[in-house]
Scaffold this active site. Structure first.
Site, PDB file in Angstrom:
ATOM      1  N   LEU A 670     -50.557  93.443  40.958  1.00 34.36           N
ATOM      2  CA  LEU A 670     -51.956  93.089  40.686  1.00 34.36           C
ATOM      3  C   LEU A 670     -52.851  93.860  41.648  1.00 34.36           C
ATOM      4  O   LEU A 670     -52.581  93.924  42.854  1.00 34.36           O
ATOM      5  CB  LEU A 670     -52.155  91.590  40.855  1.00 34.36           C
ATOM      6  CG  LEU A 670     -53.509  91.030  40.431  1.00 34.36           C
ATOM      7  CD1 LEU A 670     -53.629  91.010  38.909  1.00 34.36           C
ATOM      8  CD2 LEU A 670     -53.699  89.614  40.978  1.00 34.36           C
ATOM      9  N   ASN A 699     -57.176  94.317  37.408  1.00 36.63           N
ATOM     10  CA  ASN A 699     -57.930  93.069  37.317  1.00 36.63           C
ATOM     11  C   ASN A 699     -59.436  93.272  37.392  1.00 36.63           C
ATOM     12  O   ASN A 699     -60.183  92.294  37.428  1.00 36.63           O
ATOM     13  CB  ASN A 699     -57.497  92.131  38.448  1.00 36.63           C
ATOM     14  CG  ASN A 699     -57.305  90.716  37.971  1.00 36.63           C
ATOM     15  OD1 ASN A 699     -57.098  90.488  36.787  1.00 36.63           O
ATOM     16  ND2 ASN A 699     -57.362  89.761  38.865  1.00 36.63           N
ATOM     17  N   ASP A 835     -50.115  81.649  43.770  1.00 38.55           N
ATOM     18  CA  ASP A 835     -48.754  81.658  44.294  1.00 38.55           C
ATOM     19  C   ASP A 835     -48.269  80.247  44.584  1.00 38.55           C
ATOM     20  O   ASP A 835     -47.105  79.912  44.360  1.00 38.55           O
ATOM     21  CB  ASP A 835     -48.670  82.528  45.541  1.00 38.55           C
ATOM     22  CG  ASP A 835     -49.831  82.272  46.500  1.00 38.55           C
ATOM     23  OD1 ASP A 835     -50.645  81.363  46.237  1.00 38.55           O
ATOM     24  OD2 ASP A 835     -49.936  82.982  47.515  1.00 38.55           O
TER      25      ASP A 835
END
Length: 921
Positions: A670, A699, A835
């Site tokens: 990412l 992103n 996460d």
């Protein structure tokens, strides 16, 4: 003559005429003249010459110069230098020719050097192509041997034969009560490869549609529009569905009218085979009006059944639809801990024998039921429960009379007391919730009992059902003994002892399973409708539709920049990380469901279509027998039969070995507008063994620079464009991910190749776990009575951050499509905690902690720009996330571990003050 005169003068001046003085005078005059002449010649003549030479060249006409400098040609006019000029010109011409030849030779040498370099590169490419061809040949031979060993010829799908619109009728069973799938269902309409198409009638096109509850009808229509199995082509449909309830009593049609309307449906075909009649209930007093109707071979799904009406394995008991048009609010659902609550058990209800219902009035419609009713244990139940309450051994609450007017109910059924909110508040204080089945044992299930079960599961009160004859919702696919206690009524005197003997661990496990059942099968209209379809589809052994994958929209980019070799990446000592040759991309075998397994799976179907997903209490990593493994695709987590490479030393290092000798992983990275950092991270992946592909999740709404040159690292780099800036995009199940193993890595993470390979090997031994590098843990804040997130170095951990971790692609589907939306919304709100959410999800499913590899605690690249984690608010947001996630799950799913995996092949250097942690090898 002068000499003679001079001699005479010396001799006395006499001679030749006797005139000595004349001679003397004449000699003096001549000597003076001679001196003067010499003086003029020696002095004035050079001055005049000098003057002439300095002024004569100032003439305007250059051609009149006499003493000025002359050109080469003019010099050559001089006869004695012509030969020298010719020699000079010849030498100059030869020198020019030699210089031209030298430059020409240098140019040819440069061209030849370029050709040599190109030939060398072509040779290297040819070698790589040759190695890849050899690998492809080896893979093909291996696949061929596997196919030959399995002895399974490839079969093409059969041609689908659609039945005629007017089916040939087949004989009815002697009684509709004898209907089962084998004699009342037309399998010819549902081939194995049909995909299970379902046609739903529009209730508004029929008179009874105006009598339906508006909320029920609206929720049902919204669910139908999004279901993957629903089709508008009725000619190819396998099952036909019609919604007939819940109906509003003032405008409810007569049974004969409803029966005529059902029989007039365009695809009813005289007996209604392959039809499903759904009667949803939103209230506990819903009437069983279908009991009076001849439904032929049509299946029935509702919440109230009599034993003479219910056909096991054919009809379906469904849950009430309480949340018709609203999603459950997780913040209002009580936590699952503490395990024990204020009351050991509770019950509120009132039994009204005189209440008559439409069901009681039509009992004469069927033949009189033979045999006498069994003894009514309700009086004994009341006496026993009051005695337990009066003994005060435990806090219990039982009330057999409602303070307010009880809800309407069926005969011999215990009516609900009070409003729903009041009942929920009592259940929140109860460890167990008693559910007393109706005294009439012919009533196998009622809407009132189903409503009590729904409310108990919703707030975490463990249901205790008194009456083993009851048919709970979806009883043929749900193992109710994992979430509820079903006790015969004659054991009422032992109930108190039984409830007190259950351990806290078992209580928490049952409460957690009940929460899962409620969320998956009961909570929303979409769950109820999808569960009904899944039950029918599983009964007739049709595989589920594959789960949706996220389509990757690739951003065009230029590649070709030769990736450099980072010395930190290449410095692996004498350790071989993988095969010497570059292995071509090898995707994990696709999940190909074997049609013979559908009957074995029941609801354990992790690859099924959206909702209910049939997977939360089950993971795809359970071991199977070798006889099963040979025909199970590796997409399930099961592995084909095959031994490892074995060996030691270089033999072990050069091959993965194990149960899956050939496997690769995909890197998902990412990034957000950090092109230089990204390029450096991609270059560090150059030469990494077993790498299948790199998926860069871009992103940012701003596209990469057009002149950005991406590195060539030997494997494809897919740059994926996202719809919005969200950290949840890290875990989308992109269709470009063709391997089971995913290495999720931040664009500024700095990992050596040996560390990555070691993590990959460890993950292959624990495929159901998160295996990674940066460890974190949670802690209980006693003063504030809340959970905290801690990133300090510790010998104990409960999370492994997905900024550098391996996990199975299976969890990407769960995170994106199954995990509660409230969690993903909070990740978007804070731009943080994705996460933590993944760690919560995996620990919730597996009840296992993650695995940390190597001793390093941080993995940021030196000199990289600061990330979001350096913000002061970063840790405060993570504290809030943990506490919110606990509310959503109802408990803290994270588990502590002191286990860390290091390899004996690696040298681990620990600081002197960190050596107290144990290292497991």
């Amino acid at each position: 003559e002068l000499m003679t005169g001079y001699t005479m003068l010396r001799n006395g001046g006499v001679g030749n005429g006797g005139q000595p003085w004349v001679l003397r005078w004449s000699s003096r005059i001549r000597l003076t003249w001679l001196s003067f002449t010499l003086f003029i010649i020696l002095v004035f003549f050079p001055l005049i010459a000098h003057y002439y030479l300095t002024t004569i060249d100032d003439a305007d006409d250059a051609g009149k110069r006499i003493f000025g400098p002359r050109t080469g040609n003019e010099l050559c006019e001089v006869k004695h230098v012509q030969d020298l000029c010719r020699i000079r010109e010849s030498v100059s011409e030869e020198l020019l020719q030699l210089e031209a030849k030298r430059q020409e030779l240098n140019s040819e040498i440069a061209k030849l050097n370029l050709k040599i370099e190109a030939c060398k590169k072509s040779i290297e490419n040819a070698k790589q192509d040759l190695l890849q061809l050899k690998n492809v040949i080896s893979q093909t031979e291996h696949s061929y041997k596997e196919l030959m060993a399995q002895n399974q010829p490839k079969l093409s799908l059969p041609i689908r034969l659609l039945p005629d619109k007017d089916d040939v009728t087949f004989p009815l069973p002697k009684s509709n009560r004898n209907c089962r799938l084998h004699n009342c269902f037309d399998y010819s309409r549902c081939p194995l490869t049909s995909g299970f198409p379902v046609y739903v009638y529009n209730s508004d096109n029929y008179p009874f549609g105006s009598s339906l509850d508006p909320l029920i009808k609206q929720a049902f229509e919204a669910t139908v529009r999004t279901n993957v199995y629903v089709t508008e082509n009725a000619n190819i449909a396998c099952v036909y569905i019609i919604l007939v309830g819940e109906m509003q009593e003032p405008v409810m049609p007569k049974p004969t009218e409803l029966e005529q309307q059902l029989h007039s449906l365009p695809y009813w075909r005289t007996d209604g085979h392959n039809h499903l009649i759904i009667n949803l209930s939103r209230k506990s007093e819903t009437q069983n009006f279908i009991y009076n109707i001849s439904t032929g071979r049509a299946m029935i799904a509702q919440s109230t059944f009599y034993d003479v009406q219910y056909r096991p394995g054919f009809d379906i008991v469904i849950s009430p639809l309480v949340h018709a048009m609203s999603e459950p609010n997780f913040l209002e659902i009580p936590p699952q801990v503490p395990v024990k609550r204020k009351y050991l058990f509770s019950f509120q209800g009132e039994k009204i024998e005189s209440l008559r219902s439409s069901l009681q009035e039509v009992r004469s419609f069927e033949e009189e039921i033979e045999g006498n009713a069994p003894a009514d244990y309700d009086d004994r139940i009341i006496t026993t429960l009051k005695a337990v309450q009066d003994s005060k051994l435990d806090f219990v609450l039982v009330e057999f009379t409602c303070k307010n007017q009880p809800k309407a109910s069926l005969p011999t059924e215990w009516a609900l007391c009070g409003e729903r909110d009041d009942r929920l508040e009592l259940l929140k204080l109860s460890t167990f919730a008693l559910i007393i089945t109706p005294g009439d044992t012919h009533l196998v299930i009622s809407a009132g009992c189903a409503m009590r079960l729904f409310e108990a599961l919703e707030v975490g009160a463990i249901p205790v059902v008194l009456g083993e004859q009851v048919q709970l919702p979806y009883n043929d696919v749900i193992r109710w003994n994992e979430a509820a206690l079903i006790i015969p009524k004659p054991r009422i005197t032992e109930v108190h002892f039984l409830l007190r003997s259950i351990s806290d661990n078992d209580l928490l496990a049952m409460r957690r399973q009940g929460r899962f059942l409620w969320e998956t099968y009961f909570s929303t209209s979409d769950n109820v409708f999808s569960t009904v379809l899944a039950i029918i589809r599983t009964r007739i052994q049709i595989p589920a539709a594959p789960i949706r994958e996220e389509t990757a929209v690739e951003i065009p980019h230029r590649s070709g920049k030769a990736a450099g070799t980072d010395p930190n990446m290449a410095d692996n000592g004498d350790l071989d990380l993988g095969p010497v040759e570059t292995e071509p991309p090898y995707a994990s075998p696709k999940y190909l469901r074997n049609f013979t397994l559908t009957a074995m799976d029941i609801y354990r179907n992790w690859n099924s279509a959206p909702g209910p997903f049939h997977l939360f209490p089950y993971t795809p990593f359970d071991p199977v027998l070798p006889s099963e493994a040979k025909f199970l695709g590796s997409g399930t987590g099961f592995r084909p039969i095959g031994g490892g490479a074995g060996g030691s030393g270089k033999e072990f290092q050069a091959a993965l070995g194990g149960n899956v000798p050939r496997e690769q992983f995909t890197v998902v990275m990412l990034t957000y507008e950090r092109e230089e950092v990204l390029m450096n991270s991609l270059e560090r992946l150059n030469g990494l063994p077993y790498l299948n592909k790199v998926v860069v999740v871009w992103n940012s709404p701003k596209l990469p620079s057009e002149d950005l040159l991406w590195p060539d690292i030997g494997v494809p780099i897919m740059v994926v464009r996202t719809e919005k800036n969200s950290l949840n995009n890290r875990f989308l199940p992109w269709d470009e991910i063709e391997t089971e193993a995913i290495l999720s890595i931040d664009d500024d993470a700095h990992l050596r190749h040996d560390e990555i390979m070691f993590g990959f090997r460890v993950w292959r031994e624990a495929r159901d776990r998160i295996v990674g590098f940066p460890g974190r843990y949670h802690a209980w804040d006693i003063p504030h009575q809340s959970w905290l997130y801690n990133s300090n170095y510790s010998c104990e951990l409960s999370m492994v951050l997905t900024g550098a971790a391996f996990f199975h692609k299976y969890y990407a589907y769960l995170y994106s499509y199954v995990m509660p939306q409230a969690i993903r919304d909070m990740v978007d709100e804070y731009i943080n905690c994705e996460d933590i959410a993944m760690n919560f999800l995996v620990s919730h499913l597996t009840r296992k902690p993650p695995i940390k590899v190597t001793s390093r605690w941080t993995f940021r690249c030196p000199g990289c720009p600061q990330a979001l984690s350096h913000d002061d608010s970063h840790f405060h947001e993570r504290h809030k996330c943990i506490n919110f996630f606990v509310k959503v799950y109802g408990y803290m799913p994270l588990l502590y571990t002191q286990f860390r995996v290091d390899s004996v092949l690696f040298k681990t250097r620990l600081p002197h003050d960190k050596t107290k942690c144990f290292k497991f090898i």
